[in-house]
Design an enzyme around this catalytic site. Structure first.
Site, PDB file in Angstrom:
ATOM      1  N   GLU A 131       7.867 -13.425 -13.449  1.00 35.63           N
ATOM      2  CA  GLU A 131       7.334 -12.171 -12.900  1.00 35.63           C
ATOM      3  C   GLU A 131       6.746 -11.280 -13.968  1.00 35.63           C
ATOM      4  OE1 GLU A 131      10.913 -10.567 -10.750  1.00 35.63           O
ATOM      5  OE2 GLU A 131       9.332  -9.883  -9.436  1.00 35.63           O
ATOM      6  N   TRP A 141      -3.099  -2.374  -1.741  1.00 36.58           N
ATOM      7  CA  TRP A 141      -2.723  -3.688  -2.290  1.00 36.58           C
ATOM      8  C   TRP A 141      -3.391  -4.670  -1.368  1.00 36.58           C
ATOM      9  CZ3 TRP A 141       0.788  -7.793  -0.826  1.00 36.58           C
ATOM     10  CH2 TRP A 141       1.166  -8.629  -1.873  1.00 36.58           C
ATOM     11  N   HIS A 145      16.984 -36.547 -11.843  1.00 30.27           N
ATOM     12  CA  HIS A 145      16.296 -36.986 -10.606  1.00 30.27           C
ATOM     13  C   HIS A 145      14.817 -36.635 -10.636  1.00 30.27           C
ATOM     14  CE1 HIS A 145      20.098 -38.155  -8.864  1.00 30.27           C
ATOM     15  NE2 HIS A 145      20.604 -36.996  -9.252  1.00 30.27           N
ATOM     16  N   GLU A 148      17.035 -17.231 -10.428  1.00 26.48           N
ATOM     17  CA  GLU A 148      16.743 -15.802 -10.636  1.00 26.48           C
ATOM     18  C   GLU A 148      16.229 -15.564 -12.045  1.00 26.48           C
ATOM     19  OE1 GLU A 148      16.172 -13.194  -9.176  1.00 26.48           O
ATOM     20  OE2 GLU A 148      16.494 -11.631 -10.673  1.00 26.48           O
ATOM     21  N   ASN A 155      -1.126   1.211   6.039  1.00 25.37           N
ATOM     22  CA  ASN A 155      -0.308   0.218   5.333  1.00 25.37           C
ATOM     23  C   ASN A 155       0.184  -0.757   6.392  1.00 25.37           C
ATOM     24  OD1 ASN A 155       1.294  -1.206   3.597  1.00 25.37           O
ATOM     25  ND2 ASN A 155       2.958   0.287   3.559  1.00 25.37           N
ATOM     26  N   GLY A 156      -0.151  -2.041   6.248  1.00 25.37           N
ATOM     27  CA  GLY A 156       0.281  -3.020   7.243  1.00 25.37           C
ATOM     28  C   GLY A 156      -0.849  -4.009   7.518  1.00 25.37           C
ATOM     29  N   LYS A 197      12.634 -13.859 -12.854  1.00 26.39           N
ATOM     30  CA  LYS A 197      12.474 -12.684 -13.742  1.00 26.39           C
ATOM     31  C   LYS A 197      11.448 -12.987 -14.824  1.00 26.39           C
ATOM     32  CE  LYS A 197      13.772  -9.816 -12.013  1.00 26.39           C
ATOM     33  NZ  LYS A 197      14.237 -10.340 -10.819  1.00 26.39           N
ATOM     34  N   LYS A 246       6.245  -3.769  -5.189  1.00 22.74           N
ATOM     35  CA  LYS A 246       7.685  -3.506  -5.226  1.00 22.74           C
ATOM     36  C   LYS A 246       8.331  -3.869  -3.903  1.00 22.74           C
ATOM     37  CE  LYS A 246      11.640  -2.288  -6.665  1.00 22.74           C
ATOM     38  NZ  LYS A 246      12.345  -3.257  -7.549  1.00 22.74           N
ATOM     39  N   ARG A 261       4.436   0.773  -6.794  1.00 19.13           N
ATOM     40  CA  ARG A 261       4.473  -0.220  -5.708  1.00 19.13           C
ATOM     41  C   ARG A 261       3.434  -1.316  -5.905  1.00 19.13           C
ATOM     42  NH1 ARG A 261       6.498   2.247  -0.872  1.00 19.13           N
ATOM     43  NH2 ARG A 261       4.951   1.222   0.427  1.00 19.13           N
ATOM     44  N   CYS A 271       0.849  -1.191   0.000  1.00 19.40           N
ATOM     45  CA  CYS A 271       0.000   0.000   0.000  1.00 19.40           C
ATOM     46  C   CYS A 271       0.884   1.240   0.000  1.00 19.40           C
ATOM     47  CB  CYS A 271      -0.883   0.022   1.244  1.00 19.40           C
ATOM     48  SG  CYS A 271      -1.945  -1.410   1.360  1.00 19.40           S
TER      49      CYS A 271
HETATM   50  C1  AGP Z   1      12.416  -9.353  -7.550  1.00 21.19           C
HETATM   51  O1  AGP Z   1      12.297  -9.217  -8.965  1.00 21.19           O
HETATM   52  C2  AGP Z   1      11.100  -9.296  -6.877  1.00 21.19           C
HETATM   53  N1  AGP Z   1      10.411  -8.095  -7.159  1.00 21.19           N
HETATM   54  C3  AGP Z   1      11.135  -9.655  -5.422  1.00 21.19           C
HETATM   55  O2  AGP Z   1      11.461 -11.028  -5.373  1.00 21.19           O
HETATM   56  C4  AGP Z   1      12.138  -8.910  -4.514  1.00 21.19           C
HETATM   57  O3  AGP Z   1      13.463  -9.256  -4.852  1.00 21.19           O
HETATM   58  C5  AGP Z   1      11.885  -9.368  -3.063  1.00 21.19           C
HETATM   59  O4  AGP Z   1      10.575  -8.989  -2.709  1.00 21.19           O
HETATM   60  C6  AGP Z   1      12.880  -8.773  -2.052  1.00 21.19           C
HETATM   61  O5  AGP Z   1      12.724  -7.377  -2.007  1.00 21.19           O
HETATM   62  P1  AGP Z   1      13.868  -6.510  -1.246  1.00 21.19           P
HETATM   63  O6  AGP Z   1      15.148  -6.743  -1.983  1.00 21.19           O
HETATM   64  O7  AGP Z   1      13.384  -5.107  -1.325  1.00 21.19           O
HETATM   65  O8  AGP Z   1      13.943  -7.028   0.170  1.00 21.19           O
END
Ligand code: AGP
Length: 606
Positions: free
Chosen positions: A486, A70, A502, A479, A96-97, A483, A601, A27, A2
């Site tokens: 996502e 959010w 395996h 990773e 937010n929370g 990517k 984000k 965000r 949020c």
């Molecule tokens: C990465 O592409 C993602 N958006 C997500 O996994 C991110 O790396 C993760 O939420 C950790 O965020 P931070 O590095 O701000 O702690």
């Protein structure tokens, strides 16, 4: 997560609130709303544009609070959007929370005849404050928060006190923007930069009263606390796209500058100091005598940590564990010898990583951070750390921050290796090559961007993909898969190459391509065997390998070639085509790669 924005000054608040929400859009959100005392609440599901059209342009109120939501509790609808009101409709709150005990609080309020218009935990807090309000808004907020368990960053205003905003923070960031004749609040400093670069970060437990001519901060005890503003050191234009179609592409192309900034003043400091990390100086003796290091992170930061493990163990001989923040915070941890915990985090606000750091502190462990956002909670709560200096990362998918995290982990490895008496010749060679990396990456991006884009077009039609790699490139395969999934929503899995037989190889057929990370290194032959066994199942193979590695070129269907670097630095180089590939697959599918569905984000709630 949020987003919160508030304004109190001498200009109509509504347009400023809308601009603030737009600066927080990245965000991730699903609804939005605002409150100005003279006209009440305006809310809308969907994009901020839906909210904007509902606002009366003649509004003259000069105070207001606003929110992008959010969804955590309650589906993303107008009725669940913030701000939420108390029973009298005169007190408004944005949050937010997560209020963990909202159900019991709600039962108590229902018993008093209070009714609720939404399914949210935040409305419970608004109603609670309303029942406690007797003329002093700060007092009512503090009394209500004393009954709350959970996390919050809140802003509250009222028609009774139309010239002030009360804010409070526990676990979700709140930052004040100190202007001239006006003051601001936000959950992210990036939204404040168009108005002021003088900011005040609230700590957990603190609250503040903001008025147009000043602000007062209060500790959890209620005692007034003098907090002078800090200066933000980056400009809003850094946050603009600078001509790129998306923030994500801009941030991939920021790699040169980011590597430069991450190593600036830290490498080959003088003939005695291979690496100087000022933020770790105060604890250098403790780092020297470490028996073990635990790296904690989430998502991409976790994968960076896994690569950090490989290089720290390989080159510094330091035993390393890597833990997911969401697991470390709850599990029983067994430490052996002198152990430090280092958080890898771009935002410095990820709830699970923050909770892990707090858990480590409770165990009496030294806590460190590799953090990008200056002044963020994890940066402030760890004992020492390394700032990435990667600048604001706006796209939800982490790219430049991930590159910087790998560079920072290389710097930490060189520092620790030197302190542990590892042979200096190899370390110096790596340090010198690291200095050339920014140019190498810049040249690759300039010359190979179109090649990667064409490859992405070809692979965008698949619904499934598997990434494989070995040693330093096994976590990088994960990773790469993250990517891709996502920003393109393609199902992507990742395995160490040796794992295929395996089980995972059962998935493969002509519709299930494999992205093989196969640089020329000491496990390249094993990767070639993997590529051959994959091809035998008719799965298309796109190999990412180092220039001139004909052995890989001869067995793969498609190849992306990258410059060959020292093995410790190679994963940083391999990251670049993986990020470009994901970006171009996402855009080939016409998706919003900067704000992917369901993602935020910074995950500041569990
Ligand atoms: C990465 O592409 C993602 N958006 C997500 O996994 C991110 O790396 C993760 O939420 C950790 O965020 P931070 O590095 O701000 O702690």
């Amino acid at each position: 997560m949020c987003g919160i924005f508030g304004y109190v000054g001498d200009k109509p608040a509504a347009p400023i609130l809308i601009a603030g929400l737009k600066a927080l859009e990245y965000r991730g959100y699903d609804s939005s709303g605002l409150f100005v005392p003279g006209s009440g609440v305006v809310r809308s599901a969907g994009p901020i544009a839906n909210l904007e059209v509902k606002i009366d342009p003649s509004l003259t109120d000069t105070t207001g609070i606003a929110h992008t939501r959010w969804a955590t509790h309650g589906v993303p609808t107008e009725k669940n959007a913030h701000p939420h009101l108390d029973m009298s409709g005169t007190v408004a709150l944005v949050h937010n929370g997560i209020i963990e005990n909202y159900k019991e609080l709600k039962e108590g309020l229902l018993a008093q005849g209070i009714t609720f218009a939404s399914d949210t935990d935040s409305e419970v807090l608004a109603k609670l404050i309303g029942t406690l309000y007797k003329g002093d808004l700060l007092k009512a907020v503090r009394e209500a928060l004393a009954m709350v368990r959970g996390t919050y960053g809140i802003a509250v205003t009222s028609t009774h006190n139309p010239k002030q905003i009360v804010v409070a923070r526990m676990g979700s960031p709140i930052v004040l923007g100190v202007g001239t004749g006006a003051n601001y609040i936000s959950s992210d400093p990036a939204a404040l930069v168009p108005y002021t670069k003088d900011v005040v970060y609230l700590e957990d437990g603190e609250c503040a009263v903001i008025e147009s001519d000043g602000y007062k901060v209060y500790e959890s005890s209620g005692r007034n606390r003098q907090k002078n503003p800090e200066k933000i050191d980056w400009d809003i234009e850094e946050v603009q796209k600078q001509g790129f179609e998306h923030f994500m592409l801009k941030e991939i192309f920021d790699a040169k500058e980011v590597i430069d900034n991450t190593i600036r003043g830290r490498l080959l400091h003088d003939e005695f100091r291979l690496v100087k990390l000022g933020g770790l100086e105060p604890v250098l003796d403790e780092i020297k005598s470490l028996d073990r290091l635990t790296i904690v992170g989430c998502g991409s930061a976790y994968y960076a940590g896994l690569i950090g493990k490989y290089i720290l163990e390989e080159y510094a001989g330091l035993p390393v564990d890597v833990e997911l923040g969401s697991e470390y915070r709850y599990k029983r941890t067994v430490t052996q010898g002198k152990t430090a915990v280092i958080a890898v985090t771009q935002s410095g606000e990820t709830a699970d990583t923050l909770a892990s750091i707090r858990s480590a502190k409770e165990q009496g462990l030294l806590t460190l951070g590799i953090v990008n956002v200056v002044g963020s909670t994890i940066a402030r709560e760890t004992d020492a750390g390394v700032y990435n200096h990667a600048g604001p990362e706006v796209a939800v998918a982490s790219t430049k921050a991930f590159v910087s995290q790998l560079v920072a982990l290389v710097l930490v490895t060189l520092l620790v290796a030197k302190e542990r008496g590892v042979a200096e010749a190899e370390l110096k060679k790596i340090a010198k090559e690291l200095q050339t990396l920014p140019e190498v990456v810049q040249t690759y991006l300039r010359d190979q961007k179109e090649t990667v884009a064409r490859m992405a077009e070809k692979y965008a039609r698949y619904n499934d993909t598997m990434f494989i790699g070995r040693k330093f490139h096994a976590p990088l395969a994960a990773e790469g898969a993250l990517k891709l999934k996502e920003v393109s929503y393609i199902h992507a899995e990742a395995y160490a190459g040796g794992e295929l037989k395996h089980g995972p190889i059962a998935l493969l057929d002509e519709n299930f391509p494999v992205i093989a990370l196969a640089p020329e290194d000491d496990v390249c032959e094993k990767m070639i065997s993997n590529i051959e066994e994959v091809r035998a199942r008719k799965a298309p193979v796109l190999a990412i390998t180092t220039e001139g590695n004909d052995a890989v070129v001869s067995v793969a269907d498609d190849v992306l070639e990258i410059p060959k670097l020292h093995p410790m630095l190679q994963p940083i180089m391999t990251t670049i085509p993986l990020q470009l590939f994901a970006y171009y697959v996402g855009t080939a599918k016409g998706l919003n790669v900067d704000r992917p569905r369901n993602l935020a984000k910074s995950v500041t709630v569990e």
